[in-house]
Design a protein around this motif. Structure first.
Motif, short mmCIF file in Angstrom:
data_model
loop_
_atom_site.label_atom_id
_atom_site.label_comp_id
_atom_site.label_asym_id
_atom_site.label_seq_id
_atom_site.Cartn_x
_atom_site.Cartn_y
_atom_site.Cartn_z
N ARG A 1 49.66 0.21 24.04
CA ARG A 1 50.88 1.00 24.13
C ARG A 1 51.46 1.22 22.74
O ARG A 1 51.57 0.27 21.95
CB ARG A 1 51.93 0.30 25.01
CG ARG A 1 53.26 1.03 25.08
CD ARG A 1 54.18 0.44 26.14
NE ARG A 1 54.36 -1.00 25.98
CZ ARG A 1 54.97 -1.76 26.89
NH1 ARG A 1 55.42 -1.22 28.01
NH2 ARG A 1 55.11 -3.05 26.69
N GLY A 2 51.82 2.46 22.48
CA GLY A 2 52.45 2.81 21.22
C GLY A 2 53.41 3.94 21.42
O GLY A 2 53.80 4.24 22.57
N THR A 3 53.78 4.57 20.32
CA THR A 3 54.68 5.72 20.41
C THR A 3 54.14 6.93 19.66
O THR A 3 54.72 8.02 19.76
CB THR A 3 56.07 5.38 19.85
OG1 THR A 3 55.92 4.93 18.49
CG2 THR A 3 56.74 4.30 20.68
N GLN A 4 53.04 6.77 18.94
CA GLN A 4 52.47 7.87 18.18
C GLN A 4 51.27 8.46 18.90
O GLN A 4 50.49 7.75 19.52
CB GLN A 4 52.03 7.39 16.79
CG GLN A 4 53.14 6.86 15.91
CD GLN A 4 52.61 6.43 14.56
OE1 GLN A 4 51.89 7.18 13.91
NE2 GLN A 4 52.95 5.23 14.15
N ALA B 1 47.98 1.75 15.04
CA ALA B 1 49.29 2.32 15.37
C ALA B 1 49.87 1.79 16.68
O ALA B 1 51.02 2.05 17.01
CB ALA B 1 49.20 3.84 15.44
N TYR B 2 49.08 1.05 17.43
CA TYR B 2 49.51 0.57 18.75
C TYR B 2 50.00 -0.87 18.64
O TYR B 2 49.30 -1.74 18.15
CB TYR B 2 48.38 0.70 19.76
CG TYR B 2 48.09 2.15 20.07
CD1 TYR B 2 47.28 2.92 19.23
CD2 TYR B 2 48.66 2.76 21.18
CE1 TYR B 2 47.05 4.26 19.50
CE2 TYR B 2 48.43 4.09 21.46
CZ TYR B 2 47.62 4.84 20.61
OH TYR B 2 47.40 6.17 20.88
N ALA B 3 51.21 -1.09 19.14
CA ALA B 3 51.86 -2.38 18.95
C ALA B 3 51.52 -3.39 20.04
O ALA B 3 51.52 -4.60 19.80
CB ALA B 3 53.38 -2.19 18.90
N TRP C 1 48.95 -4.71 23.23
CA TRP C 1 47.57 -4.63 23.72
C TRP C 1 47.38 -5.51 24.95
O TRP C 1 48.01 -6.56 25.08
CB TRP C 1 46.61 -5.10 22.64
CG TRP C 1 46.50 -4.16 21.49
CD1 TRP C 1 47.36 -4.06 20.43
CD2 TRP C 1 45.50 -3.16 21.29
NE1 TRP C 1 46.95 -3.04 19.59
CE2 TRP C 1 45.81 -2.48 20.09
CE3 TRP C 1 44.38 -2.76 22.01
CZ2 TRP C 1 45.03 -1.43 19.60
CZ3 TRP C 1 43.60 -1.72 21.52
CH2 TRP C 1 43.92 -1.07 20.33
#
Length: 119
Positions: A95-98, A105-107, A109
């Motif tokens: 999950r990320g926002t970009q 880029a994903y914070a 997992w």
């Protein structure tokens, strides 16, 4: 903590459905993605979806065979059809926002789920 499930052993040409559930509601600003890591190789992008719009994007090797979708407010699905031996890997949701294919880029997992395709 994302929770991935659905991996297993399947014959080439078969199908498998992976699920990834978030502990709470996935916000509309989120981008949810699937990556995979074959044995001895680097993690690679599989698919992503923007939660607010449902717009999706796929890696070249899975385009036309895999489908990423939303299921309710907190689950993302990866439907995998026409599986090949080269699809064998540990699959991770993130999950990320970009809107990006870069794992860095994903914070958040999931723990990964193993998919094995026998030829």
């Amino acid at each position: 903590q994302l929770q991935a499930s659905g991996g297993g052993l399947v014959q080439a040409g078969g199908s498998l459905t992976l699920s990834c559930t978030a502990p709470g509601r996935i916000y509309s600003s989120a981008v949810m993605a699937w990556f995979r890591q074959p044995p001895g190789k680097e993690r690679e992008f599989v698919a992503l979806i923007r939660w607010s719009t449902g717009r999706s994007s796929y890696g070249g090797s899975v385009k036309g065979r895999f489908t990423i979708s939303k299921d309710g407010a907190s689950t993302v699905i990866l439907q995998m059809n026409s599986l090949r031996s080269e699809d064998s890997a540990v699959y991770y949701c993130a999950r990320g926002t970009q809107w990006t294919e870069l794992p860095s880029a994903y914070a958040s997992w999931g723990q990964g789920t193993l998919v094995t395709v026998s030829s």
